[in-house]
Design an enzyme around this catalytic site. Structure first.
Site, PDB file in Angstrom:
ATOM      1  CE  LYS A 128     -12.558   5.151 -19.059  1.00  0.00           C
ATOM      2  NZ  LYS A 128     -12.902   6.463 -18.547  1.00  0.00           N
ATOM      3  CG  ASP A 184      -9.918  13.636 -16.394  1.00  0.00           C
ATOM      4  OD1 ASP A 184      -9.232  13.097 -17.280  1.00  0.00           O
ATOM      5  OD2 ASP A 184     -10.874  13.062 -15.823  1.00  0.00           O
ATOM      6  CE1 TYR A 198     -16.384   8.456 -16.880  1.00  0.00           C
ATOM      7  CE2 TYR A 198     -15.884   8.783 -14.562  1.00  0.00           C
ATOM      8  CZ  TYR A 198     -16.227   7.951 -15.610  1.00  0.00           C
ATOM      9  OH  TYR A 198     -16.415   6.622 -15.391  1.00  0.00           O
ATOM     10  NE  ARG A 229      -2.948   0.388   3.295  1.00  0.00           N
ATOM     11  CZ  ARG A 229      -2.418   0.947   4.392  1.00  0.00           C
ATOM     12  NH1 ARG A 229      -2.061   2.214   4.384  1.00  0.00           N
ATOM     13  NH2 ARG A 229      -2.255   0.247   5.488  1.00  0.00           N
TER      14      ARG A 229
HETATM   15  C1  LIG Z   1     -13.255   6.957 -17.353  1.00  0.00           C
HETATM   16  C2  LIG Z   1     -12.916   8.333 -16.967  1.00  0.00           C
HETATM   17  C3  LIG Z   1     -12.648   8.665 -15.631  1.00  0.00           C
HETATM   18  C4  LIG Z   1     -12.739   7.653 -14.511  1.00  0.00           C
HETATM   19  O1  LIG Z   1     -11.785   6.643 -14.644  1.00  0.00           O
HETATM   20  P1  LIG Z   1     -11.989   5.173 -14.018  1.00  0.00           P
HETATM   21  O2  LIG Z   1     -10.694   4.514 -14.336  1.00  0.00           O
HETATM   22  O3  LIG Z   1     -13.179   4.557 -14.662  1.00  0.00           O
HETATM   23  O4  LIG Z   1     -12.202   5.368 -12.557  1.00  0.00           O
HETATM   24  C5  LIG Z   1     -12.309   9.974 -15.345  1.00  0.00           C
HETATM   25  N1  LIG Z   1     -12.257  10.909 -16.303  1.00  0.00           N
HETATM   26  C6  LIG Z   1     -12.505  10.628 -17.590  1.00  0.00           C
HETATM   27  C7  LIG Z   1     -12.424  11.720 -18.595  1.00  0.00           C
HETATM   28  C8  LIG Z   1     -12.855   9.336 -17.969  1.00  0.00           C
HETATM   29  O5  LIG Z   1     -13.120   9.070 -19.241  1.00  0.00           O
END
Ligand SMILES: *Cc1c(COP(=O)(O)O)cnc(C)c1O
Length: 399
Positions: free
Chosen positions: A215, A190, A114, A61
């Site tokens: 992604k 993000d 998101y 962790r």
């Molecule tokens: C999918 C996504 C998230 C969240 O990510 P997870 O790995 O599903 O927790 C955050 N921001 C964007 C733009 C995303 O496409």
């Protein structure tokens, strides 16, 4: 840090950064250190690790060598001093917010985030005592007056995402940074849709960049993960908070992500090429009312995107001429393109926001948000363009 790669190109970094040949076995791939604790040979070694730490691994962790290799790879790609991996994009986002905000803090966030992020802000941060002020992305194409007003006499954090989901709006990042910093806010971006290949928010003055590794970086739809990149001191603070909250990445996921990232640049480039062709094709079709893709000259965000991105990404959305049932007909007729509630993988997939990410809004609310019932979001993969276009043609012919 893998400083030896900093002067090299992004694909070279994607392949080599964070990778080391294992000194005992000569293993070329980073081993999966599938262990929770790390043992100590002597009581003195244990004492040193806790009282006079020199980077020893103690407990996963708090740190794990496979996860560390991934962090070094992403830090190198993003051009940041350091990086911290987490169990998911949401673990990365929530841990950053719990590090930078306190009850009484003011958070200014662009709309069109998101859904998990905007939901976290309203369900968790607001009841915790954070003031959340929302700004429309579209309004920022003007003189920034709306953002200035939202920032008001000061703010602690300005949060943005670009391009946005599912309408592919593009935030003018340099302007947001300028206004945000003038108001005393840290800027958190993000950058999941853009990846480190297409956009470098840290170079534009953003303080912290987050990616959902689930992604494009993972790229194969088989692993969940998230990462935070930024200055070493700030990453150290976020790491302490992640150790408290516990949303750590596991070594197997780190291994898969290390492997996926090696091909990031070639995958992203191919997706961008395909997406531009698809956008141009859809724009000419009578069954399509609107195409949202910043790579199209007709798109209102084209100029901003051209200024801050090296290509326009693999995501686009389009509105079929008809209602929800028309969109259903198109989607259900497709053969190659599958219905998948994620994005950024090697295969082309689609999603209907009206019945997934945006189902909680009424039809008219969605319309006002630019997410009409007939909107289809495409995540464009790396298949041959002819095959994707042929599938879309078959789908549209169902109307
Ligand atoms: C999918 C996504 C998230 C969240 O990510 P997870 O790995 O599903 O927790 C955050 N921001 C964007 C733009 C995303 O496409």
């Amino acid at each position: 840090m893998s400083d030896e790669h900093r002067s090299r190109g992004p694909s070279t970094r994607a392949v080599h950064a964070g990778e080391k040949t294992d000194p005992t076995t000569g293993a070329v791939s980073v081993p999966i250190y599938q262990t929770a604790p790390f043992g100590f040979a002597t009581a003195q070694a244990l004492e040193d690790a806790f009282l006079r730490p020199k980077g020893e691994y103690i407990y996963s962790r708090m740190g794990n060598p496979t996860v560390r290799a991934l962090e070094e790879k992403v830090a190198s790609l993003e051009g940041s001093e350091n990086a911290l991996a987490a169990a998911s994009g949401m673990a990365a986002i929530s841990t950053v917010m719990f590090t930078l905000l306190r009850p009484g803090s003011k958070l200014v966030a662009f709309r069109d985030l998101y859904g998990g992020s905007s939901g976290f802000f309203t369900r968790i941060l607001e009841p915790w005592g954070v003031e959340v002020v929302w700004v429309d992305v579209g309004s920022e194409q003007g003189d920034g007056a709306v953002l200035k007003e939202a920032l008001g006499s000061g703010a602690d954090l300005l949060y943005l995402e670009s391009p946005t989901n599912p309408t592919l709006k593009v935030v003018d990042i340099a302007r947001a940074v300028e206004l945000g910093h003038a108001a005393g806010a840290k800027i958190v971006a993000d950058s999941t849709f853009a990846t480190p290949i297409l956009q470098r928010p840290l170079d534009m003055g953003v303080d912290v960049v987050i990616h959902s590794l689930t992604k494009y970086l993972g790229g194969h739809g088989d692993t969940t993960g998230g990462v935070v990149t930024g200055p070493a001191e700030l990453i150290a603070e976020v790491r302490t908070r992640l150790i408290d909250l516990g949303g750590i990445m596991d070594p197997m996921a780190a291994f898969l992500l290390l492997r996926g990232i090696k091909t990031l640049k070639v995958r992203v480039e191919r997706s961008c090429e395909n997406a531009l062709e698809i956008a141009r094709f859809l724009e000419t079709r009578p069954e399509v009312r609107l195409v949202n893709y910043p790579g199209l000259e007709s798109n209102p965000y084209h100029e901003v995107a051209t200024g801050q991105m090296s290509a326009y990404g693999g995501m686009l959305s389009f509105e079929v001429d008809g209602d929800l049932s028309a969109a259903h007909r198109v989607v259900d007729t497709l053969d190659l393109i599958r219905i998948v509630p994620s994005l950024g993988s090697v295969e082309t997939t689609l999603l209907l926001p009206a019945v997934s990410s945006h189902y909680k809004f009424s039809s008219s609310e969605r319309e006002a948000m630019g997410v009409p019932d007939g909107l289809i979001r495409l995540s464009v993969g790396i298949e041959e363009i002819e095959d994707i276009l042929a599938d879309l043609e078959t789908g549209l012919a169902a109307l």
